[in-house]
Motif scaffolding. Sequence first.
Motif, PDB file in Angstrom:
ATOM      1  N   LEU A 176       0.852  -1.178   0.000  1.00  0.00           N
ATOM      2  CA  LEU A 176       0.000   0.000   0.000  1.00  0.00           C
ATOM      3  C   LEU A 176       0.892   1.233   0.000  1.00  0.00           C
ATOM      4  N   GLY A 177       0.563   2.214  -0.824  1.00  0.00           N
ATOM      5  CA  GLY A 177       1.347   3.438  -0.870  1.00  0.00           C
ATOM      6  C   GLY A 177       0.505   4.634  -1.248  1.00  0.00           C
ATOM      7  N   SER A 178       0.930   5.807  -0.795  1.00  0.00           N
ATOM      8  CA  SER A 178       0.258   7.060  -1.112  1.00  0.00           C
ATOM      9  C   SER A 178       1.227   8.201  -0.894  1.00  0.00           C
ATOM     10  N   ASN A 179       1.181   9.205  -1.798  1.00  0.00           N
ATOM     11  CA  ASN A 179       1.961  10.416  -1.542  1.00  0.00           C
ATOM     12  C   ASN A 179       1.160  11.684  -1.815  1.00  0.00           C
ATOM     13  N   LEU A 180      -0.154  11.558  -1.919  1.00  0.00           N
ATOM     14  CA  LEU A 180      -1.037  12.722  -2.070  1.00  0.00           C
ATOM     15  C   LEU A 180      -2.162  12.635  -1.047  1.00  0.00           C
ATOM     16  N   GLY A 181      -2.529  13.758  -0.483  1.00  0.00           N
ATOM     17  CA  GLY A 181      -3.609  13.783   0.505  1.00  0.00           C
ATOM     18  C   GLY A 181      -3.116  13.317   1.866  1.00  0.00           C
ATOM     19  N   ASN A 182      -4.049  12.943   2.719  1.00  0.00           N
ATOM     20  CA  ASN A 182      -3.705  12.423   4.044  1.00  0.00           C
ATOM     21  C   ASN A 182      -3.373  10.940   3.884  1.00  0.00           C
ATOM     22  N   SER A 183      -2.136  10.660   3.537  1.00  0.00           N
ATOM     23  CA  SER A 183      -1.722   9.316   3.130  1.00  0.00           C
ATOM     24  C   SER A 183      -1.975   8.257   4.191  1.00  0.00           C
ATOM     25  N   ARG A 184      -1.686   8.560   5.443  1.00  0.00           N
ATOM     26  CA  ARG A 184      -1.907   7.559   6.495  1.00  0.00           C
ATOM     27  C   ARG A 184      -3.384   7.158   6.554  1.00  0.00           C
ATOM     28  N   SER A 185      -4.258   8.144   6.553  1.00  0.00           N
ATOM     29  CA  SER A 185      -5.693   7.854   6.598  1.00  0.00           C
ATOM     30  C   SER A 185      -6.146   7.108   5.355  1.00  0.00           C
ATOM     31  N   LEU A 186      -5.665   7.526   4.198  1.00  0.00           N
ATOM     32  CA  LEU A 186      -6.036   6.851   2.952  1.00  0.00           C
ATOM     33  C   LEU A 186      -5.649   5.377   2.991  1.00  0.00           C
ATOM     34  N   LEU A 187      -4.446   5.075   3.478  1.00  0.00           N
ATOM     35  CA  LEU A 187      -4.004   3.678   3.524  1.00  0.00           C
ATOM     36  C   LEU A 187      -4.861   2.867   4.490  1.00  0.00           C
ATOM     37  N   ARG A 188      -5.141   3.417   5.653  1.00  0.00           N
ATOM     38  CA  ARG A 188      -5.968   2.688   6.634  1.00  0.00           C
ATOM     39  C   ARG A 188      -7.380   2.461   6.094  1.00  0.00           C
ATOM     40  N   GLU A 189      -7.950   3.495   5.476  1.00  0.00           N
ATOM     41  CA  GLU A 189      -9.310   3.379   4.937  1.00  0.00           C
ATOM     42  C   GLU A 189      -9.352   2.374   3.784  1.00  0.00           C
ATOM     43  N   ALA A 190      -8.346   2.398   2.927  1.00  0.00           N
ATOM     44  CA  ALA A 190      -8.307   1.445   1.805  1.00  0.00           C
ATOM     45  C   ALA A 190      -8.161   0.018   2.326  1.00  0.00           C
ATOM     46  N   TRP A 191      -7.333  -0.168   3.336  1.00  0.00           N
ATOM     47  CA  TRP A 191      -7.154  -1.491   3.932  1.00  0.00           C
ATOM     48  C   TRP A 191      -8.478  -1.990   4.486  1.00  0.00           C
ATOM     49  N   GLN A 192      -9.206  -1.119   5.201  1.00  0.00           N
ATOM     50  CA  GLN A 192     -10.499  -1.515   5.754  1.00  0.00           C
ATOM     51  C   GLN A 192     -11.535  -1.752   4.649  1.00  0.00           C
ATOM     52  N   ALA A 193     -11.437  -1.015   3.549  1.00  0.00           N
ATOM     53  CA  ALA A 193     -12.367  -1.223   2.428  1.00  0.00           C
ATOM     54  C   ALA A 193     -12.205  -2.627   1.849  1.00  0.00           C
ATOM     55  N   LEU A 194     -10.978  -3.131   1.807  1.00  0.00           N
ATOM     56  CA  LEU A 194     -10.757  -4.490   1.303  1.00  0.00           C
ATOM     57  C   LEU A 194     -11.485  -5.511   2.176  1.00  0.00           C
ATOM     58  N   GLN A 235     -11.614   3.972  -6.385  1.00  0.00           N
ATOM     59  CA  GLN A 235     -12.557   4.412  -5.350  1.00  0.00           C
ATOM     60  C   GLN A 235     -11.934   5.491  -4.474  1.00  0.00           C
ATOM     61  N   PHE A 236     -10.623   5.404  -4.258  1.00  0.00           N
ATOM     62  CA  PHE A 236      -9.925   6.351  -3.397  1.00  0.00           C
ATOM     63  C   PHE A 236      -9.223   7.456  -4.189  1.00  0.00           C
ATOM     64  N   GLY A 237      -9.677   7.672  -5.423  1.00  0.00           N
ATOM     65  CA  GLY A 237      -9.227   8.825  -6.181  1.00  0.00           C
ATOM     66  C   GLY A 237      -7.983   8.651  -7.015  1.00  0.00           C
ATOM     67  N   ARG A 238      -7.524   7.431  -7.210  1.00  0.00           N
ATOM     68  CA  ARG A 238      -6.333   7.208  -8.042  1.00  0.00           C
ATOM     69  C   ARG A 238      -6.656   7.548  -9.486  1.00  0.00           C
ATOM     70  N   VAL A 239      -5.839   8.411 -10.068  1.00  0.00           N
ATOM     71  CA  VAL A 239      -5.976   8.773 -11.467  1.00  0.00           C
ATOM     72  C   VAL A 239      -4.683   8.382 -12.159  1.00  0.00           C
ATOM     73  N   ARG A 240      -4.813   7.599 -13.193  1.00  0.00           N
ATOM     74  CA  ARG A 240      -3.651   7.216 -13.996  1.00  0.00           C
ATOM     75  C   ARG A 240      -3.647   8.065 -15.256  1.00  0.00           C
ATOM     76  N   HIS A 241      -2.487   8.618 -15.563  1.00  0.00           N
ATOM     77  CA  HIS A 241      -2.322   9.448 -16.750  1.00  0.00           C
ATOM     78  C   HIS A 241      -1.465   8.684 -17.751  1.00  0.00           C
ATOM     79  N   PRO A 242      -2.101   7.908 -18.641  1.00  0.00           N
ATOM     80  CA  PRO A 242      -1.335   7.074 -19.567  1.00  0.00           C
ATOM     81  C   PRO A 242      -0.447   7.868 -20.517  1.00  0.00           C
ATOM     82  N   GLU A 243      -0.762   9.150 -20.708  1.00  0.00           N
ATOM     83  CA  GLU A 243       0.064   9.964 -21.595  1.00  0.00           C
ATOM     84  C   GLU A 243       1.393  10.368 -20.951  1.00  0.00           C
ATOM     85  N   LEU A 244       1.478  10.260 -19.633  1.00  0.00           N
ATOM     86  CA  LEU A 244       2.714  10.568 -18.924  1.00  0.00           C
ATOM     87  C   LEU A 244       3.532   9.292 -18.753  1.00  0.00           C
TER      88      LEU A 244
END
Length: 174
Positions: free
Chosen positions: A14-32, A86-95
């Motif tokens: 699990l990884g995050s570097n945008l937003g409140n990363s700690r909360s995002l990781l915990r919430e994503a883990w619980q969503a699973l 669901q947690f806002g991940r946006v992939r930019h295939p052009e980059l």
Amino acid sequence: MNSIPFSHSASIGLGSNLGNSRSLLREAWQALDQHPLISLQTLSSPYRTRPMGMESDHWFINAVGRLQTALSPEALLDLLLATEQQFGRVRHPELEGYQDRTLDLDLLLYDDCIRQTERLVLPHPAMHERLFVLVPLAEIGPQLTHPLFNKTVVRLLAEQEANNGQKGIEQTSW
């Protein structure tokens, strides 16, 4: 009483570097855990890590979790990708290359499965080179064995630390 056999073990990065990363990781883990074919086992401490392979002012928070599942590796991958969205991940295939992200969920290990398809490579092809994977994985599963190299996570970590030290990673708290 749940009669579904959770016969497969998986390790998830699990990884995050945008937003409140700690909360995002915990919430994503619980969503699973909301999925009926998943049973969460353990989640490592969070680790603050320098961006690797990309230019960014935003450091990552990384962790690794272990779960039991009745899902196939491909179905688990689909769930991980859907959870990222669901947690806002946006992939930019052009980059090209790695990009800042709200959430990144990687399927690292699935039992002792070795698989290479267009969609999925198991074990994760770079996990043995990444301290941000090996350090938290060693915390929760030190005797897990990389099925291609037949080496424990602790041994892989020791080899990486001998070659590169432990630069750019520090344990934090939830």
